[in-house]
Design a protein around this motif. Structure first.
Motif, mmCIF file in Angstrom:
data_model
loop_
_atom_site.group_PDB
_atom_site.id
_atom_site.type_symbol
_atom_site.label_atom_id
_atom_site.label_comp_id
_atom_site.label_asym_id
_atom_site.label_seq_id
_atom_site.Cartn_x
_atom_site.Cartn_y
_atom_site.Cartn_z
ATOM 1 N N GLU A 3 22.672 14.089 7.508
ATOM 2 C CA GLU A 3 23.410 15.600 6.763
ATOM 3 C C GLU A 3 22.158 16.077 5.843
ATOM 4 O O GLU A 3 22.467 17.055 4.884
ATOM 5 C CB GLU A 3 23.624 14.411 5.161
ATOM 6 N N GLU A 21 27.638 9.922 16.155
ATOM 7 C CA GLU A 21 28.667 10.652 15.268
ATOM 8 C C GLU A 21 28.779 10.916 14.155
ATOM 9 O O GLU A 21 29.272 9.627 13.789
ATOM 10 C CB GLU A 21 30.108 10.722 15.815
ATOM 11 N N GLU A 66 27.632 13.729 10.129
ATOM 12 C CA GLU A 66 27.947 15.332 9.629
ATOM 13 C C GLU A 66 27.018 15.682 9.456
ATOM 14 O O GLU A 66 25.594 14.814 9.054
ATOM 15 C CB GLU A 66 28.731 15.562 8.574
ATOM 16 N N GLY A 67 26.460 17.328 10.051
ATOM 17 C CA GLY A 67 25.296 17.224 10.023
ATOM 18 C C GLY A 67 25.040 18.420 8.351
ATOM 19 O O GLY A 67 25.967 17.562 7.521
ATOM 20 N N VAL A 89 25.613 20.889 6.684
ATOM 21 C CA VAL A 89 26.700 22.378 6.628
ATOM 22 C C VAL A 89 27.851 21.370 6.941
ATOM 23 O O VAL A 89 29.022 22.152 6.917
ATOM 24 C CB VAL A 89 26.543 23.462 7.192
ATOM 25 N N GLY A 90 28.519 20.207 6.712
ATOM 26 C CA GLY A 90 29.275 19.523 7.696
ATOM 27 C C GLY A 90 29.841 19.748 8.889
ATOM 28 O O GLY A 90 30.810 19.358 9.235
ATOM 29 N N ASN A 91 29.203 20.364 9.749
ATOM 30 C CA ASN A 91 28.753 19.768 11.072
ATOM 31 C C ASN A 91 28.959 18.671 11.825
ATOM 32 O O ASN A 91 28.288 17.603 11.510
ATOM 33 C CB ASN A 91 28.374 21.597 11.821
ATOM 34 N N ARG A 92 30.306 18.371 13.096
ATOM 35 C CA ARG A 92 30.278 17.458 13.477
ATOM 36 C C ARG A 92 28.977 17.385 14.243
ATOM 37 O O ARG A 92 28.536 17.776 15.140
ATOM 38 C CB ARG A 92 31.624 16.583 14.266
ATOM 39 N N LEU A 93 28.140 16.251 13.785
ATOM 40 C CA LEU A 93 26.663 16.270 15.186
ATOM 41 C C LEU A 93 27.415 15.074 15.691
ATOM 42 O O LEU A 93 27.713 13.406 16.100
ATOM 43 C CB LEU A 93 25.329 16.155 15.269
ATOM 44 N N GLN A 94 26.242 14.727 17.372
ATOM 45 C CA GLN A 94 26.428 13.515 18.629
ATOM 46 C C GLN A 94 25.470 12.978 19.134
ATOM 47 O O GLN A 94 24.616 14.096 19.010
ATOM 48 C CB GLN A 94 27.440 13.662 19.298
#
Length: 269
Positions: free
Chosen positions: A30, A49, A51-52, A54-59
């Motif tokens: 985050e 998994e 959140e990045g 900016v709220g984007n989902r990251l794997q």
């Protein structure tokens, strides 16, 4: 500029699926840290998994070993959340895999285990921070550890500490005064560990974007004395009193009256 970590650091998390590892990995991601791999035996081929910034989902891909993770992702920095019984071997595994920096958060590692690790790393290019430490952060770029990211502010003051709690207190006050930090490092307070005060001072002393250094010691041992001697002889960017006198005096400014830092009084954080 900063020391040891920056926005280009590529981090592999050992013990990423444990409770502490998963929680703090999410916090690091985050913040914007490039966590490129995780390692948990028998979990290879799955993903983690989070959140990045900016709220984007990251794997994050998981691997069974560190060397597999490094070869597949180019990771150059490891952070360790492995339980104490296996943490020493985790440090050596990261070093064998070619990680330039290893940050070991784990506390309670047996001293004999760390003596073995320290002897092995003397002939290695790997730098170790910790164990039993909060980690390292270059504000606005990369957080590798457990420190709260929101209290930090990018700037030109380097911070080194043996105490995690006092690090947060000092950084919070610096940020409140709009005095930003270049890099903050908690080296841990265990009797046998990785980078010491003098080694980190050398790095800050050579960093053109660090104008001043805040060093926070603890009662017990002689690490502060060695740091004071180094500062007196080599460091031009710091002047005056930080936590200890820079003239190498051994008497403490806080603690039991009449006692020296050479005594061991426990944690005062």
């Amino acid at each position: 500029m900063s020391i040891l970590v920056n926005k280009n650091s590529r981090v592999v998390v050992q013990g990423i699926t444990g409770s502490a590892g998963s929680f703090h990995t999410k916090q690091c991601m985050e913040y914007g840290t490039q966590v490129v791999a995780g390692v948990t035996p028998y979990r290879g081929g799955t993903v983690f998994e989070a959140e990045g910034p900016v709220g984007n989902r990251l794997q994050v891909p998981l691997f069974d070993t560190v060397i597999e993770a490094v070869r597949a992702t180019g990771a150059d920095t490891s952070v360790i959340f492995v339980p104490a019984a296996g943490a020493a071997d985790a440090i050596l595994e990261a070093a064998d895999a070619g990680c330039a920096l290893v940050v070991c958060i784990t506390e309670g590692i047996p001293v004999l285990d760390m003596i073995r690790v320290k002897g092995t790393l003397e002939n290695s290019k790997t730098r170790l921070i910790g164990p039993n430490c909060p980690g390292i952060i270059t504000p606005g770029q990369c957080k590798v550890g457990i420190m709260p990211g929101h209290i930090h502010l990018a700037g030109r003051i380097g911070v080194i500490s043996r105490s995690g709690t006092l690090t947060y207190e000092a950084v919070g006050q610096l940020t409140e005064l709009k005095l930003g930090q270049s890099t903050c490092i908690g080296i841990g307070g265990d009797p046998v560990g990785g980078l010491d005060f003098v080694q980190v001072l050398e790095l800050f002393n050579g960093d053109p974007d660090t104008d001043a250094i805040l060093l926070i010691g603890e009662i017990g041992g002689t690490a502060e004395q060695r740091a004071a001697e180094y500062i007196k002889k080599n460091v031009q960017k710091t002047r005056g009193r930080v936590h200890r006198r820079h003239d190498g005096a051994s008497r403490q400014t806080h603690g039991p009256r009449g006692r020296h830092y050479f005594g061991r009084h426990g944690h005062r954080g």
